[in-house]
Design an enzyme around this catalytic site. Structure first.
Site, PDB file in Angstrom:
ATOM      1  N   ASP A  21      51.443  86.520  -8.183  1.00 61.87           N
ATOM      2  CA  ASP A  21      51.326  85.579  -7.068  1.00 61.87           C
ATOM      3  C   ASP A  21      52.691  84.946  -6.853  1.00 61.87           C
ATOM      4  OD1 ASP A  21      50.056  83.866  -5.128  1.00 61.87           O
ATOM      5  OD2 ASP A  21      50.160  82.251  -6.593  1.00 61.87           O
ATOM      6  N   SER A  22      52.825  84.235  -5.734  1.00 55.54           N
ATOM      7  CA  SER A  22      54.064  83.503  -5.485  1.00 55.54           C
ATOM      8  C   SER A  22      54.236  82.347  -6.474  1.00 55.54           C
ATOM      9  CB  SER A  22      54.049  82.967  -4.056  1.00 55.54           C
ATOM     10  OG  SER A  22      52.875  82.199  -3.844  1.00 55.54           O
TER      11      SER A  22
ATOM     12  N   CYS B 274      48.164  87.004  -4.372  1.00 54.41           N
ATOM     13  CA  CYS B 274      48.696  86.205  -3.264  1.00 54.41           C
ATOM     14  C   CYS B 274      48.207  86.766  -1.922  1.00 54.41           C
ATOM     15  CB  CYS B 274      50.218  86.261  -3.336  1.00 54.41           C
ATOM     16  SG  CYS B 274      51.055  85.373  -2.029  1.00 54.41           S
ATOM     17  N   ASN B 275      47.581  85.911  -1.116  1.00 57.72           N
ATOM     18  CA  ASN B 275      47.101  86.364   0.196  1.00 57.72           C
ATOM     19  C   ASN B 275      48.261  86.775   1.086  1.00 57.72           C
ATOM     20  OD1 ASN B 275      43.963  85.431   0.874  1.00 57.72           O
ATOM     21  ND2 ASN B 275      44.900  84.359  -0.840  1.00 57.72           N
ATOM     22  N   THR B 276      49.356  86.023   1.039  1.00 60.69           N
ATOM     23  CA  THR B 276      50.499  86.315   1.914  1.00 60.69           C
ATOM     24  C   THR B 276      51.087  87.689   1.567  1.00 60.69           C
ATOM     25  OG1 THR B 276      50.942  83.941   1.951  1.00 60.69           O
ATOM     26  CG2 THR B 276      52.688  85.380   2.763  1.00 60.69           C
TER      27      THR B 276
ATOM     28  N   TYR C  91      55.763  81.761  -0.374  1.00 57.21           N
ATOM     29  CA  TYR C  91      55.918  83.005   0.380  1.00 57.21           C
ATOM     30  C   TYR C  91      55.435  82.812   1.824  1.00 57.21           C
ATOM     31  CZ  TYR C  91      56.641  86.000  -3.802  1.00 57.21           C
ATOM     32  OH  TYR C  91      57.124  86.607  -4.936  1.00 57.21           O
ATOM     33  N   GLY C  92      54.582  81.822   1.999  1.00 57.43           N
ATOM     34  CA  GLY C  92      53.889  81.635   3.280  1.00 57.43           C
ATOM     35  C   GLY C  92      54.794  81.371   4.465  1.00 57.43           C
TER      36      GLY C  92
ATOM     37  N   CYS D 258      43.955  81.700   0.958  1.00 59.48           N
ATOM     38  CA  CYS D 258      45.180  81.312   0.255  1.00 59.48           C
ATOM     39  C   CYS D 258      44.765  80.942  -1.165  1.00 59.48           C
ATOM     40  CB  CYS D 258      45.824  80.120   0.957  1.00 59.48           C
ATOM     41  SG  CYS D 258      47.240  79.440   0.079  1.00 59.48           S
ATOM     42  N   THR D 259      45.581  81.361  -2.118  1.00 56.81           N
ATOM     43  CA  THR D 259      45.229  81.177  -3.526  1.00 56.81           C
ATOM     44  C   THR D 259      44.871  79.746  -3.915  1.00 56.81           C
ATOM     45  OG1 THR D 259      47.605  81.011  -3.827  1.00 56.81           O
ATOM     46  CG2 THR D 259      46.557  83.092  -4.468  1.00 56.81           C
ATOM     47  N   HIS D 260      45.539  78.776  -3.277  1.00 56.15           N
ATOM     48  CA  HIS D 260      45.339  77.386  -3.687  1.00 56.15           C
ATOM     49  C   HIS D 260      44.062  76.767  -3.130  1.00 56.15           C
ATOM     50  CE1 HIS D 260      49.550  77.975  -4.483  1.00 56.15           C
ATOM     51  NE2 HIS D 260      49.690  76.770  -4.995  1.00 56.15           N
TER      52      HIS D 260
ATOM     53  N   GLU E 109      49.388  71.501  -5.675  1.00 55.96           N
ATOM     54  CA  GLU E 109      50.395  71.579  -6.750  1.00 55.96           C
ATOM     55  C   GLU E 109      50.810  70.205  -7.268  1.00 55.96           C
ATOM     56  OE1 GLU E 109      53.535  74.373  -6.251  1.00 55.96           O
ATOM     57  OE2 GLU E 109      52.091  75.985  -5.922  1.00 55.96           O
TER      58      GLU E 109
HETATM   59  N1  DGL Z   1      50.033  82.294  -2.891  1.00 59.67           N
HETATM   60  C1  DGL Z   1      50.166  82.027  -1.480  1.00 59.67           C
HETATM   61  C2  DGL Z   1      49.009  82.689  -0.721  1.00 59.67           C
HETATM   62  O1  DGL Z   1      47.935  82.941  -1.254  1.00 59.67           O
HETATM   63  C3  DGL Z   1      50.222  80.551  -1.178  1.00 59.67           C
HETATM   64  C4  DGL Z   1      51.492  79.869  -1.577  1.00 59.67           C
HETATM   65  C5  DGL Z   1      52.716  80.421  -0.870  1.00 59.67           C
HETATM   66  O2  DGL Z   1      52.941  80.114   0.335  1.00 59.67           O
HETATM   67  O3  DGL Z   1      53.448  81.143  -1.505  1.00 59.67           O
HETATM   68  O4  DGL Z   1      49.151  82.977   0.441  1.00 59.67           O
END
Ligand code: DGL
Length: 273
Positions: A15-16, A78-80, A47-48, A189-191, A157
């Site tokens: 993940d990011s 990571c979704n992105t 990453y977003g 999104c992971t969070h 976070e």
């Molecule tokens: N992990 C990213 C996602 O799931 C969220 C945080 C980021 O922007 O890197 O898209």
């Protein structure tokens, strides 16, 4: 390589940053014998807000790193990165690479009754319209409303998931969505699963919330079984955690969301890969 070795080889999850631990914990829950190597790109998060080229470059580096750990399959938590890099890296990698978008979209398609689905995620994920495309490939004519919610990531976070300020931000981002008749919402999104109860309370009971992590772990289970590389030993898996920066902060966060305390997190220079 001996078959037995292959079975005990770890699953790489990346993940990011810390958010992908919501996916890792689901994998650990559903596949308790699998060994896991987790990498969080804490030096380069978020990453977003980054371009597709950059996210592909980062994903390639991370996959090269994970391959040094002899992983048998990789999950892009990571979704992105799943939205922007999955297809590219899948075509270049000789082991299974699974993303979170297809499983999340599939879960939403199963759930919706009125074909109206909301998706929240980062700017890059929503702009890519990957969720929309996958949903419509299963459910032509579905109406998909996407909304980027970038502030949700730092709120989680910084430990504000339960704070009232998060309710205000949810209201700012989701007021328009609440006025639609969506019956399903993907936490893309992971969070965001860490804000699930607040989002659920805000949208009300008529909206079913989908966390792609659950279905992603199911997909991984199916792929491992199909390829006959699942670890069925019954021995509890072991876990290793790597980051590209701020290992201590990562460990603290991990210990707050995983059901056990992790011993150490190692910091590596991802630019070397
Ligand atoms: N992990 C990213 C996602 O799931 C969220 C945080 C980021 O922007 O890197 O898209």
């Amino acid at each position: 390589m001996q078959i037995q070795d292959k079975l005990t080889m770890p699953i790489g999850v990346f993940d990011s940053g810390v958010g992908g631990l919501t996916v890792a914990r689901e994998i650990m829950r559903q596949l308790p014998s699998e060994n896991v190597v987790y990498f969080g790109d804490t030096a380069r998060v978020p990453y977003g807000s980054k371009s597709k080229d950059t996210i592909i470059r980062f994903s390639r580096q991370i996959i090269r790193f994970l391959k040094t750990k002899e992983v048998k399959a990789i999950v892009i938590a990571c979704n992105t990165a799943s939205a922007l890099a999955l297809e590219t890296v899948q075509a270049e990698t000789d082991i299974p690479v699974i993303g979170v978008i297809a499983p999340g979209a599939r879960a939403a398609v199963k759930e919706t009754k009125n074909k109206k689905i909301g998706v929240v995620g980062t700017e890059a994920t929503i702009r890519s319209e990957t969720y929309t495309k996958v949903i419509r490939s299963h459910l032509p004519g579905a109406s998909v409303i996407g909304k980027p919610c970038p502030l949700f990531v730092p709120l989680v976070e910084e430990g504000f998931a339960k704070h009232s300020i998060t309710e205000q931000v949810i209201d700012i981002y989701l007021a328009d969505m609440k006025n639609t008749d969506i019956d399903t919402m993907i936490l893309g999104c992971t969070h965001y699963p860490l804000l699930r109860s607040k989002i659920m309370a805000y949208l009300g009971e008529r909206v079913h919330i989908v966390n792609p992590a659950y279905e992603t772990a199911m997909d991984l289970k199916a792929v491992l079984k199909e390829r006959q590389i699942a670890n069925t030993s019954g021995t509890p898996g072991t876990y290793e955690f790597y980051v590209s920066d701020a290992a201590e902060k990562f460990t603290k966060f991990a210990n707050s969301i995983l059901p056990y305390d992790i011993a150490t997190t190692q910091c590596i220079n991802i630019e070397e890969f």
